[in-house]
Enzyme design. Structure first.
Site, PDB file in Angstrom:
ATOM      1  N   ASN A   1      53.443  35.540  37.500  1.00  0.00           N
ATOM      2  CA  ASN A   1      53.303  35.575  38.961  1.00  0.00           C
ATOM      3  C   ASN A   1      53.532  34.181  39.532  1.00  0.00           C
ATOM      4  O   ASN A   1      54.284  34.000  40.484  1.00  0.00           O
ATOM      5  CB  ASN A   1      51.909  36.051  39.371  1.00  0.00           C
ATOM      6  CG  ASN A   1      51.538  37.373  38.754  1.00  0.00           C
ATOM      7  OD1 ASN A   1      52.424  38.137  38.365  1.00  0.00           O
ATOM      8  ND2 ASN A   1      50.257  37.643  38.623  1.00  0.00           N
ATOM      9  N   ASP A   2      52.852  33.218  38.942  1.00  0.00           N
ATOM     10  CA  ASP A   2      53.025  31.854  39.427  1.00  0.00           C
ATOM     11  C   ASP A   2      54.345  31.267  38.965  1.00  0.00           C
ATOM     12  O   ASP A   2      55.000  30.550  39.718  1.00  0.00           O
ATOM     13  CB  ASP A   2      51.858  30.972  38.956  1.00  0.00           C
ATOM     14  CG  ASP A   2      50.672  31.119  39.878  1.00  0.00           C
ATOM     15  OD1 ASP A   2      50.890  31.058  41.097  1.00  0.00           O
ATOM     16  OD2 ASP A   2      49.554  31.310  39.382  1.00  0.00           O
TER      17      ASP A   2
ATOM     18  N   CYS B   1      50.802  37.512  30.942  1.00  0.00           N
ATOM     19  CA  CYS B   1      49.770  38.248  31.660  1.00  0.00           C
ATOM     20  C   CYS B   1      50.060  38.358  33.156  1.00  0.00           C
ATOM     21  O   CYS B   1      49.168  38.659  33.939  1.00  0.00           O
ATOM     22  CB  CYS B   1      48.397  37.645  31.417  1.00  0.00           C
ATOM     23  SG  CYS B   1      48.328  35.890  31.718  1.00  0.00           S
TER      24      CYS B   1
ATOM     25  N   GLU C   1      52.973  28.424  33.649  1.00  0.00           N
ATOM     26  CA  GLU C   1      53.055  28.900  35.033  1.00  0.00           C
ATOM     27  C   GLU C   1      53.925  28.026  35.911  1.00  0.00           C
ATOM     28  O   GLU C   1      54.218  28.386  37.049  1.00  0.00           O
ATOM     29  CB  GLU C   1      51.655  28.951  35.659  1.00  0.00           C
ATOM     30  CG  GLU C   1      50.706  29.850  34.906  1.00  0.00           C
ATOM     31  CD  GLU C   1      49.452  30.140  35.706  1.00  0.00           C
ATOM     32  OE1 GLU C   1      49.397  31.207  36.324  1.00  0.00           O
ATOM     33  OE2 GLU C   1      48.538  29.297  35.698  1.00  0.00           O
TER      34      GLU C   1
ATOM     35  N   HIS D   1      37.065  43.713  50.577  1.00  0.00           N
ATOM     36  CA  HIS D   1      36.109  44.530  49.824  1.00  0.00           C
ATOM     37  C   HIS D   1      36.497  45.990  49.822  1.00  0.00           C
ATOM     38  O   HIS D   1      36.314  46.692  48.850  1.00  0.00           O
ATOM     39  CB  HIS D   1      34.718  44.392  50.442  1.00  0.00           C
ATOM     40  CG  HIS D   1      33.937  43.328  49.786  1.00  0.00           C
ATOM     41  ND1 HIS D   1      33.177  42.426  50.454  1.00  0.00           N
ATOM     42  CD2 HIS D   1      33.819  43.001  48.485  1.00  0.00           C
ATOM     43  CE1 HIS D   1      32.626  41.592  49.610  1.00  0.00           C
ATOM     44  NE2 HIS D   1      33.001  41.916  48.410  1.00  0.00           N
TER      45      HIS D   1
HETATM   46  C1  PEP Z   1      50.010  34.554  36.897  1.00  0.00           C
HETATM   47  O1  PEP Z   1      50.154  33.583  37.629  1.00  0.00           O
HETATM   48  O2  PEP Z   1      50.951  35.263  36.475  1.00  0.00           O
HETATM   49  C2  PEP Z   1      48.664  34.954  36.449  1.00  0.00           C
HETATM   50  C3  PEP Z   1      48.498  35.881  35.546  1.00  0.00           C
HETATM   51  O3  PEP Z   1      47.611  34.360  37.074  1.00  0.00           O
HETATM   52  P1  PEP Z   1      47.123  34.730  38.548  1.00  0.00           P
HETATM   53  O4  PEP Z   1      47.875  35.932  39.008  1.00  0.00           O
HETATM   54  O5  PEP Z   1      45.654  34.959  38.455  1.00  0.00           O
HETATM   55  O6  PEP Z   1      47.482  33.479  39.286  1.00  0.00           O
HETATM   56 MG    MG Z   2      48.504  32.193  37.914  1.00  0.00          MG
END
Ligand code: PEP
Ligand code: MG
Length: 761
Positions: A631-632, A679, A608, A366
């Protein structure tokens, strides 16, 4: 007989119970000598100059030589063990060609020698040695015991080294200038300031258990203390109500609830009624609650343990009548603490607080959320930082990299000041871009959207010129509740965002839990959560949750002009997409039957997992858009856990395999004439944005903080140049090569201002 494991555990445990490093290693050698029944155990540690070993502790050799004996890394058997990075086990040490006699050590009496290297993350830190008069070879069990011990020891020594308490003659901390302590980024930005160390206001551990002399009186005292704390918290709420979004303020409301009779107060009363005095009762109850929270695997819940402790301390302070002392907060206060709590912030005038450093906590605490909402740089989880030694010290805090510099050098200060000033000027310049389109110099248009989840994000995003929402992480509002939110609650929240962004498009991701994101009220326990029940897999198994969410999304969009896009996380086969589409269409039908007129949403697939890369064309054919979750995708392509610090160096966002995959996905989408966006964090980096734009990604969606810089880079570059860079990058072998090349290219084009510089002192 004790097992080897028990002996090992005992030795390491005893060692870590010492506060002085030199005492700790001395206890270690004594314990090893006893456990192995040998004549000598010594530990040699590589000196800071990295070309000599110091004798750090010994039991059996001449103790007066500790801190005196030095051995070069190319000298003697110790040096040999270090160079070989392997154990050396000898019956007659003095006959070995590498043997080097240590004068005045008493070593001449010993014949057999077993030395094992102490290695941490590929770096040799020292050598652990046992010796014996009797000429014999240590057996395999002894050798493996010492090897196992040295491996555990490495972690302890590496930690001691990081805090500066390393080697035999150095005093901790003061000895190092410009020492860098690494934690995790909590909130972005660089700051220079004076540390104000926040101690817990009272010490629960020091409270003795005692019988109450007068139960009624103790109950009365408790009531008074709790009322006083309530008053303090209400003041905090009032003070923050103007500057903080609702969701963050809710945290303080939660504090008030915890004080209620049916929560903490009730339990404390019960203890008093059983005859314990108020302070003792408080201590018992808080300990119990904190203990329960701390054992939980869920990181969100573990954080709640800290909240309970903070509250307990506040009550204790009133019971002991030692309210917050008036602390002086200099301009540019850097708040430092073992566990900085949101409530601590309330004591500091907002214009004096320039950064926060907390030893405990993570980017999802937090406190970090609050810091981001307040736009104050923060570093969390700086576990090695000697917080209590830092009062009044000048610190440099880098919230972008999660770094804290103690005793910053003149050079570091100048550089940091420059960085802060550059950042300020640059930010000011960038505000001029807000209304301008993101278009390359040769006319290629890219959409810059935002990733959103916290309530404070709306204003920040619109202020920075976001053209849409590319990722609404719906799990975040789910995480801050204690049950699944109702359809009406979800509709309300989603609509707030859609109205604010109208007529811009809004991409709602369906609930993405599992992996590292779990809901307290819906625990998932798995051996391999990232390969387990995650994202779409959970929601397809629970259509009742999925349908309610989709219905809420559709209703939230009713009557608005902005396009609703529904995006599915973790798709690894086309069946999942088809099933989800079916459910979305069912929800649409139901909503229409209820008389709410809404258009069918656009449906998109997140790419992903590697499987989705190879089926991107098929997925594109069956959907309205693709969005890469880089990211994933990076985590799964490289088989590197995105949250594991031990392999963080292997998590490379521009690894050639990832770049290839990104290009494949873009091509597949182009062939099927489907919209393609991204994203993941990569989209918000200058290097990533340029390469992705070159690949033909239409939408780059990122944290609002990064948006203005990305827009600036893209507006100052030609797509034809970016494509030439991409062509070169696609032929490169390593992430290092790609990064170096791209940085050089951006520098040469006069775009170096957006690249991180602070490491080059
Ligand atoms: C990602 O995996 O790139 C993504 C945008 O989702 P998150 O980061 O929420 O897993
Ligand atoms: Mg993700």
């Amino acid at each position: 007989m004790e097992t080897m494991l028990t002996t090992l555990r005992k030795i390491v445990q005893e060692m870590t119970s010492y506060s002085q490093f030199s005492d700790a290693v001395q206890s270690l050698v004594a314990a090893v000598k006893e456990a192995m029944d040998t004549d000598v155990c010594s530990i040699f540690l590589l000196n800071k100059n990295r070309i000599e070993y110091d004798l750090a502790a010994t039991d059996g050799l001449n103790v007066a030589q500790v801190g005196e004996v030095r051995l070069r890394t190319d000298q003697g058997l110790v040096g040999f063990v270090g160079r070989r990075a392997e154990p050396i086990n000898l019956e007659q040490a003095n006959q070995h060609p590498e043997f080097h006699f240590l004068p005045d050590s008493g070593e001449e009496a010993f014949n057999s020698f077993l030395g094992v290297p102490i290695i941490h993350q590929r770096k040799t830190l020292g050598v652990l040695v046992v010796q014996q008069t009797q000429s014999r070879k240590f057996d395999e069990a002894e050798e493996s015991f010492l090897v196992t011990l040295a491996a555990q020891l490495a972690t302890v020594i590496a930690h001691a080294e990081a805090v500066g308490d390393f080697g035999v003659q150095q005093t901790p901390f003061q000895s190092k200038e410009d020492n860098c302590f690494v934690g995790v980024p909590g909130a972005p930005g660089v700051a220079i300031g004076q540390a104000v160390v926040m101690h817990p206001i009272a010490n629960l551990d020091a409270v003795p258990e005692r019988d109450a002399e007068d139960v009624t009186l103790e109950l009365l005292l408790l009531d008074r203390a709790i009322e006083a704390v309530r008053g303090d918290i209400t003041n905090i709420i009032e003070e923050f109500s103007a500057s903080l979004p609702k969701q963050e303020l809710a945290l303080f409301d939660a504090y008030l609830h915890m004080l209620d009779d049916n929560a903490l107060s009730g339990d404390i009363r019960a203890q008093i009624q059983r005859g314990q005095w108020a302070q003792g009762a408080l201590k018992k109850v808080i300990r119990e609650h904190v203990g329960r929270f701390e054992l939980m695997e869920d990181p969100y819940l573990r954080e709640r343990g800290a909240d309970v402790k903070d509250l307990g301390l506040r009550v204790l302070a009133y019971l002991q009548d030692i309210r917050d002392k008036k602390i002086h907060f200099p301009k540019n206060t850097i708040l430092v603490g073992e566990e900085v709590t949101p409530a601590m912030l309330a004591n500091i005038p907002a214009d004096r607080l320039s950064a926060i450093v907390s030893i405990k906590g993570s980017g999802s605490s937090h406190l970090a959320i609050l810091a981001r909402a307040m736009d104050i740089p923060a570093v969390m989880g700086a576990i090695d930082l000697p917080a209590y030694d830092l009062e009044g010290e000048t610190l440099v805090v880098d919230g972008d990299y999660g770094e804290v510099f103690t005793r910053p050098s003149a050079k570091r200060l100048i550089l940091s000041k420059e960085l802060i000033e550059q950042e300020r000027i640059f930010d000011e310049e960038l505000t001029d871009l807000k209304e301008l389109p993101c278009i390359t110099q040769d006319g290629w248009r890219v959409q810059l959207w935002v990733n959103i989840g916290l309530s404070g994000d709306i204003t920040r995003s619109l202020d920075r010129g976001a053209e849409g929402i590319g990722l609404f992480r719906t799990e975040i509002p789910f995480m801050s509740q204690d049950r699944f939110p109702t359809e009406a609650e979800q509709t309300g929240l989603y609509r707030e965002h859609m109205e604010a962004f109208e007529p811009r498009p809004v991409t709602m991701r369906t609930l993405d839990i599992g992996g590292d994101k779990s809901l307290t009220y819906f625990p998932i326990k798995e051996e391999n959560p990232f390969l387990g029940w995650r994202g779409i897999r959970v929601t397809l198994d629970h259509p009742e949750i999925f349908l309610v969410q989709v219905r809420a999304m559709l209703k939230a969009n009713a009557g608005l002009m902005g396009e609703l896009r529904i995006m599915l996380p973790m798709i690894s086969s086309v069946n999942e997409l088809l099933e989800a589409k079916e459910l979305i269409s069912q929800a649409h039908q139901e909503v229409m039957e209820e008389g709410v007129k809404v258009k069918a949403p656009q449906i998109g697939v997140m790419i992903e997992v590697p499987a989705a890369v190879y089926q991107a064309r098929l997925l594109a054919k069956e959907s309205d858009f693709l969005a890469v979750g880089s990211n994933d995708l990076t985590q799964y392509m490289l088989a590197v856990d995105r949250n594991n610090p031990r392999v963080a160096g292997l998590y490379q966002d521009v690894h050639p395999a990832v770049i290839m995959a990104l290009r494949e996905v873009a091509r597949a989408a182009h062939t099927e004439q489907t919209g393609i966006g991204i994203c993941g964090e990569l989209a918000g980096t200058p290097v990533g944005a340029v390469l992705l734009m070159a690949m033909g990604y239409h939408v780059l969606s990122m944290n609002a903080t990064h948006l203005p810089k990305v827009k600036w880079v893209i507006r100052n570059i030609k797509r034809s140049d970016a494509r030439r860079m991409l062509a070169r990058v696609l032929r490169m072998n390593t992430a290092e090569e790609i990064n170096a090349f791209m940085h050089k290219q951006l520098e040469e084009k006069g775009l170096g201002r957006v690249l991180p510089h602070h490491h080059d002192l």
